[in-house]
Design an enzyme around this catalytic site. Sequence first.
Site, short mmCIF file in Angstrom:
data_model
loop_
_atom_site.label_atom_id
_atom_site.label_comp_id
_atom_site.label_asym_id
_atom_site.label_seq_id
_atom_site.Cartn_x
_atom_site.Cartn_y
_atom_site.Cartn_z
N LYS A 1 16.01 14.58 -28.50
CA LYS A 1 16.10 15.71 -27.58
C LYS A 1 16.31 17.03 -28.31
O LYS A 1 17.14 17.13 -29.21
CB LYS A 1 17.27 15.46 -26.62
CG LYS A 1 17.34 16.44 -25.49
CD LYS A 1 18.08 15.85 -24.31
CE LYS A 1 18.14 16.78 -23.12
NZ LYS A 1 16.93 17.47 -22.79
N GLY B 1 22.31 16.33 -33.60
CA GLY B 1 21.55 15.60 -34.62
C GLY B 1 20.12 16.08 -34.73
O GLY B 1 19.58 16.23 -35.84
N CYS B 2 19.49 16.32 -33.59
CA CYS B 2 18.08 16.75 -33.60
C CYS B 2 17.93 18.15 -34.18
O CYS B 2 16.97 18.44 -34.89
CB CYS B 2 17.51 16.67 -32.18
SG CYS B 2 17.59 14.99 -31.52
N THR B 3 18.89 19.00 -33.90
CA THR B 3 18.88 20.35 -34.46
C THR B 3 19.06 20.28 -35.97
O THR B 3 18.31 20.91 -36.73
CB THR B 3 19.97 21.23 -33.81
OG1 THR B 3 19.71 21.29 -32.40
CG2 THR B 3 19.98 22.62 -34.40
N SER C 1 15.83 18.95 -37.58
CA SER C 1 14.74 19.94 -37.56
C SER C 1 15.01 21.08 -38.53
O SER C 1 14.10 21.56 -39.20
CB SER C 1 14.54 20.47 -36.14
OG SER C 1 14.16 19.42 -35.28
#
Length: 157
Positions: free
Chosen positions: A40, A45-47, A50
């Site tokens: 998401k 974690g995704c930030t 990325s």
Amino acid sequence: MADIGIGAEAPDFNLPRDGGGRVSLTEFKGKPLVLFFYPKDDTAGCTAESIGFTELAAEFEKAGAALVGMSPDSVKCHDRFIKKHNLAVALASDEERTVLQAYGVWKQKSMYGRTYMGVERTTFLIRADGTIATIWQKVKVPGHAEAVLKAVLDLAA
């Protein structure tokens, strides 16, 4: 849906991407592609993942590899995510989850005793010929982008 493995042909895709337009596997034929699947936009974690790939984007480019992130979030959501964190990676939107399923990353997960379907953070390194060179499953973010870059450099050696 069968899990795909190393040496297999990477499943093709053609999806909407951030900023409008589309992104497809075929446009990367002839160069390695790092395809990272994440749950998401704009979560911790995704930030971090990325941003990790963004910080090394020039190194990946120098090594001749392209970077594409993919989640079930909308293009509009991807555009906000990129702008907020100044990301330098293409983000594909798979709202129908067909590509997520083709790559075997749409899985049953559980948290706090509740089960649900979601994206298992996974990265595929796809060779220039479209076959899968390496797969990182259940990715732990710290050091991940660096490990993927090393694999890209090893692939080129």
